[in-house]
Enzyme design. Structure first.
Site, PDB file in Angstrom:
ATOM      1  N   THR B  69      -3.568  -3.272  -2.934  1.00  0.00           N
ATOM      2  CA  THR B  69      -3.414  -2.886  -1.289  1.00  0.00           C
ATOM      3  C   THR B  69      -4.722  -3.166  -0.556  1.00  0.00           C
ATOM      4  O   THR B  69      -5.027  -3.793   0.313  1.00  0.00           O
ATOM      5  CB  THR B  69      -3.059  -1.604  -0.987  1.00  0.00           C
ATOM      6  OG1 THR B  69      -1.656  -1.395  -1.503  1.00  0.00           O
ATOM      7  CG2 THR B  69      -3.096  -1.447   0.349  1.00  0.00           C
ATOM      8  N   ASN B 153       7.531  -9.629  -3.626  1.00  0.00           N
ATOM      9  CA  ASN B 153       7.881  -8.213  -4.481  1.00  0.00           C
ATOM     10  C   ASN B 153       9.255  -7.986  -4.529  1.00  0.00           C
ATOM     11  O   ASN B 153       9.890  -7.138  -5.566  1.00  0.00           O
ATOM     12  CB  ASN B 153       6.913  -7.076  -4.255  1.00  0.00           C
ATOM     13  CG  ASN B 153       6.964  -7.054  -2.646  1.00  0.00           C
ATOM     14  OD1 ASN B 153       6.848  -7.832  -1.740  1.00  0.00           O
ATOM     15  ND2 ASN B 153       7.372  -5.751  -2.297  1.00  0.00           N
ATOM     16  N   GLN B 181       2.340  -9.865  -7.571  1.00  0.00           N
ATOM     17  CA  GLN B 181       3.361  -9.859  -8.648  1.00  0.00           C
ATOM     18  C   GLN B 181       3.462 -11.262  -9.539  1.00  0.00           C
ATOM     19  O   GLN B 181       4.329 -11.251 -10.389  1.00  0.00           O
ATOM     20  CB  GLN B 181       4.715 -10.048  -7.545  1.00  0.00           C
ATOM     21  CG  GLN B 181       4.964  -8.646  -6.826  1.00  0.00           C
ATOM     22  CD  GLN B 181       5.382  -7.520  -7.754  1.00  0.00           C
ATOM     23  OE1 GLN B 181       5.912  -7.838  -8.869  1.00  0.00           O
ATOM     24  NE2 GLN B 181       5.294  -6.324  -7.056  1.00  0.00           N
ATOM     25  N   GLY B 202      -4.260  -4.197 -11.075  1.00  0.00           N
ATOM     26  CA  GLY B 202      -4.105  -3.746 -12.271  1.00  0.00           C
ATOM     27  C   GLY B 202      -2.789  -3.561 -12.824  1.00  0.00           C
ATOM     28  O   GLY B 202      -2.321  -4.082 -14.217  1.00  0.00           O
ATOM     29  N   THR B 239     -19.286   2.942  -6.231  1.00  0.00           N
ATOM     30  CA  THR B 239     -19.673   2.782  -7.706  1.00  0.00           C
ATOM     31  C   THR B 239     -18.569   2.051  -8.310  1.00  0.00           C
ATOM     32  O   THR B 239     -17.307   2.557  -8.233  1.00  0.00           O
ATOM     33  CB  THR B 239     -19.870   4.121  -8.334  1.00  0.00           C
ATOM     34  OG1 THR B 239     -20.915   4.656  -7.570  1.00  0.00           O
ATOM     35  CG2 THR B 239     -20.110   4.126  -9.737  1.00  0.00           C
ATOM     36  N   CYS B 327       9.700   2.909   1.984  1.00  0.00           N
ATOM     37  CA  CYS B 327      10.391   4.115   2.232  1.00  0.00           C
ATOM     38  C   CYS B 327       9.458   4.771   3.430  1.00  0.00           C
ATOM     39  O   CYS B 327       8.363   4.178   3.630  1.00  0.00           O
ATOM     40  CB  CYS B 327      10.246   5.417   1.410  1.00  0.00           C
ATOM     41  SG  CYS B 327      11.227   5.024  -0.192  1.00  0.00           S
TER      42      CYS B 327
END
Lengths: 351, 385
Positions: B69, B153, B181, B202, B239, B327
């Site tokens: 995102t 997706n 995806q 990931g 970081t 949702c």
């Protein structure tokens, strides 16, 4: 599961009673931001999160069911229409009748569930009789009395034998964070609690006369008869004091002429109450008059009365007059019982 | 339990978990100058190189982020901001993007003065190449950034990403693709595809959640979302999450290297699932492109049912799947993807997504086949009320 303490404890008790329980939170607002925020309502995002968290702690699946359209049609629109017709509706009662124990129950049954469990404070035992909660201060049998036999047969109220204090203590013991969440009051779909403004936004301003019941004299004007409730004293803004100097009350609202009629307190006394759409769940429908008690508004006192069920109407002859009885509220008949007053039946007050 | 929601998240690979745990035991901020810092830095850079190598990018083109995102937000907003000053205010995006892109575009339109052209899709969920061509012809000199996902997706449809990238490059417009995806599922090569920016995440491919990357061409100007220590080419301060990045790299490498074999196995299992679902619910509509789609994706509409109700009933039988759509406050919204494909509201609400992954077995498919008929029957009874 509203996100409050009662439904959370009810769900936990249902699990302990051996039921296979699924938590359901109802999304009732078309736009959740427009409903009450914080702990006061039952329809906000925060409440939804609280309900989900309680379900996690209890260890049950949890879903949000979107009932916004049904709620809007059957409860909110009905609420506005009832006020427009000069009556004083009870939206919580309508929500029980049309949403929680109708739309939700029907969907649940179709999906394979057997019953709806709620955190209402009322007793419903194996005898199938609906009784007042042991906690008379929190008793909600009045807003459940509208339920039909088939609805009660698929309802479970696990909290009726407990006081609110006991429910809160149990919630704390169970590690439910909602244990000390404040009770919800007011109407969940009126965000700021200003019912008059809510109605004015929807019904517009319709100025009309405020008239004296005895003389017929016009005492003032109002901006919409819907803003008044029978028995109301405040907010009349009358210029002319009553001849006897006593306060005047709203006696009736007449939508046809857009008139609010006011008069002395004594004129509020009512001895005869008629109700439409009766339901009778406390036994076989009585063939003739019966002696019982009636309650005429939420949190009102019960009054001894003779109740007759005939021609699709309920009639109650009160043994002592009651005050401020508004059409649109429910008349609920109770049979006094040491094991908890039994709901016999109810009807919507028409006059 | 039958886990049929790998597109939501897929189990971490054992080697990724171990790599994570090993790295998490070490101290060291990759920005520090001392020995522990250098050791952390080395792990991060090796990870960057591994990811770059398998995805056809140069190491310097890998910008680590906190999620897919974030990478999508960075690409869409960052490139828009960087080019807005040159008078380019138009954003081109497909109508079927993930909300990470979709809502970023909406936000730019609402708050940053962006003009938006939404690219339509056909009934299979695919953006026609001509649609992009037309937009470039009409608005080529106004466009700040264009974005079309590599694979959808919800319905799994693959897009003509290279064609879009080529057209955009020809018009001098940076083209971004959300490949969250796609990586590990289909061949993805950053350089060969010609895209300017590409998002990877990931946890969709066996790595941890909370780490992703934007592959960003060296010459693509991009204004940061996050300001601070100037990490990641000054484009993404913060970081670096060394253990997360190490595990991410292990997972990307494993997923990409095994992609062909994985896709063949999972697609065969998916085809079996599709056949079983059709047998169990003959009127189910198989959404998306029946052939050219993600190997693990099967997406259906079940006429007369609510996706929500089916999900609840399958969940009660230990089968985990998704309606695929977003949702809002826990209430499933009708899928914007299905609506863009021309489905009506009922069909869009009646859909369910089953996605397979590296741990899926025939048992999962059989569990679904066993539970589905009863669930469909009950959901239909509950109906659309």
């Amino acid at each position: 599961m509203s996100g409050g303490v009662d439904s959370a404890v009810a769900a936990a008790r249902a699990v302990e009673a051996g039921h296979d329980v699924t938590g359901v939170h109802l999304a009732l607002a078309r736009n959740p931001q427009t409903y009450r925020s914080g702990a006061r309502g039952c329809c906000t995002l925060e409440d939804s999160r609280d309900a989900r968290r309680a379900a996690d702690v209890i260890g049950i699946p949890f879903y949000v069911w979107d009932m916004a359209d049904r709620f809007h049609e059957d409860v909110v629109d009905d609420f506005v229409a009832e006020y427009a017709a000069g009556r004083t509706p009870n939206p919580c009662l309508r929500c029980n009748e049309k949403i929680k124990f109708a739309a939700v129950l029907d969907r649940a049954v179709a999906l394979g569930f057997d019953a709806v469990v709620t955190g209402h404070h009322a007793r419903l035992g194996p005898d199938g009789l609906l009784r007042r909660s042991v906690d008379l201060g929190k008793d909600q049998s009045y807003v459940l009395a509208v339920l039909r036999r088939d609805q009660l047969d698929r309802s479970i109220f696990p909290l009726g034998d407990s006081t609110k204090a006991q429910v809160r203590a149990e919630a704390a013991e169970r590690g439910l964070a909602v244990a000390d969440k404040p009770d919800s009051h007011d109407i969940c779909f009126i965000a700021d609690g200003d019912t008059r403004k809510f109605l004015a936004d929807r019904l517009g301003e319709t100025p009309g006369d405020i008239v004296d019941a005895q003389t017929g004299a016009v005492l003032g004007t109002h901006q919409g008869a819907y803003a008044y409730t029978v028995g109301q004293r405040r907010g009349l803004a009358l210029q002319t004091p009553a001849p006897d100097g006593r306060p005047r009350y709203v006696l009736s609202i007449t939508p046809v002429t857009n008139t609010v009629t006011v008069g002395p307190a004594a004129a509020l006394d009512v001895s005869d109450v008629a109700g439409d759409r009766p339901v009778w769940t406390g036994g076989p429908e009585p063939a003739g008059p019966i002696e019982c008690e009636v309650q005429l508004r939420a949190h009102g006192d019960a009054v001894p009365a003779t109740v007759t069920l005939a021609n699709g109407r309920l009639h109650a002859e009160l043994h002592r007059p009651a005050r401020g009885i508004a059409a649109g509220q429910a008349v609920v008949a109770y049979r006094p019982d040491p094991a908890g007053d039994v709901v016999l039946g109810s009807a919507t007050i028409s006059s | 339990m039958a886990y049929l929601d790998h597109a939501a998240t897929t189990p971490m690979l054992a080697e990724a978990v171990e790599a994570y745990a090993a790295a998490a035991r070490e101290v060291g901020n990759a920005s520090s100058l001392h020995a522990p810092g250098r050791r952390a830095r080395r792990k991060v850079e090796e990870s960057r190189e591994r990811i770059a190598a398998v995805l056809g990018a140069r190491p310097s083109e890998v910008i680590f982020t906190g999620s897919g995102t974030e990478a999508d937000n960075l690409a869409v907003k960052g490139i828009f901001w960087a080019r807005r000053d040159t008078g380019r205010r138009r954003v081109v995006a497909s109508a079927v993007e993930h909300h990470a892109v979709l809502d970023s575009v909406h936000w730019l339109a609402a708050h940053e003065g962006a003009e938006v052209t939404w690219l339509p899709v056909d009934g299979l969920g695919r953006v026609p190449v001509d649609a992009m061509r037309e937009v470039l012809d009409e608005h080529g000199d106004e466009i700040a950034v264009a974005t079309v996902m590599w694979a959808n997706n919800e319905v799994g449809t693959l897009q003509h990403v290279s064609s879009f990238a080529g057209l955009a490059a020809g018009a001098g417009i940076p083209f971004h693709t959300d490949a969250v995806q796609a990586v590990g599922q289909v061949p993805v090569d950053f350089a060969a595809s010609g895209v300017a920016a590409l998002t990877v995440s990931g946890h969709k491919l066996g790595g941890p959640a909370g780490v992703g990357a934007l592959l960003l061409g060296r010459d693509i100007a991009c204004t940061p979302l996050l300001h601070g220590g100037g990490q990641e080419r000054d484009v993404r301060s913060g970081t670096l999450d060394a253990p997360g990045i190490v595990a991410f790299a292990v997972a990307v490498e494993a997923a990409v290297k095994s992609q062909q074999e994985y896709a063949a196995r999972v697609a065969a299992l998916r085809d079996e699932l599709v056949a079983r679902v059709r047998a169990a619910a003959p009127d189910a509509i198989y959404n998306g492109d029946p052939d050219d789609r993600l190997p693990g994706n099967a997406h259906f509409s079940f006429p007369g049912c609510e996706g929500d109700a089916l999900l609840l009933l399958l969940d009660a039988q230990d089968i985990a799947c998704s309606t695929g759509s977003a949702c809002s406050a826990g209430v499933a919204q009708p899928s914007h993807v299905l609506l863009a494909m021309g489905a009506d509201d009922d069909r869009a609400r009646s859909s369910l997504r089953f996605t397979l992954g590296h741990t899926s077995t025939l048992d999962d498919v059989e569990a679904l086949a066993a539970a589905l008929p009863g669930a469909v029957e009950r959901a239909r009874r509950a109906g659309r009320r």
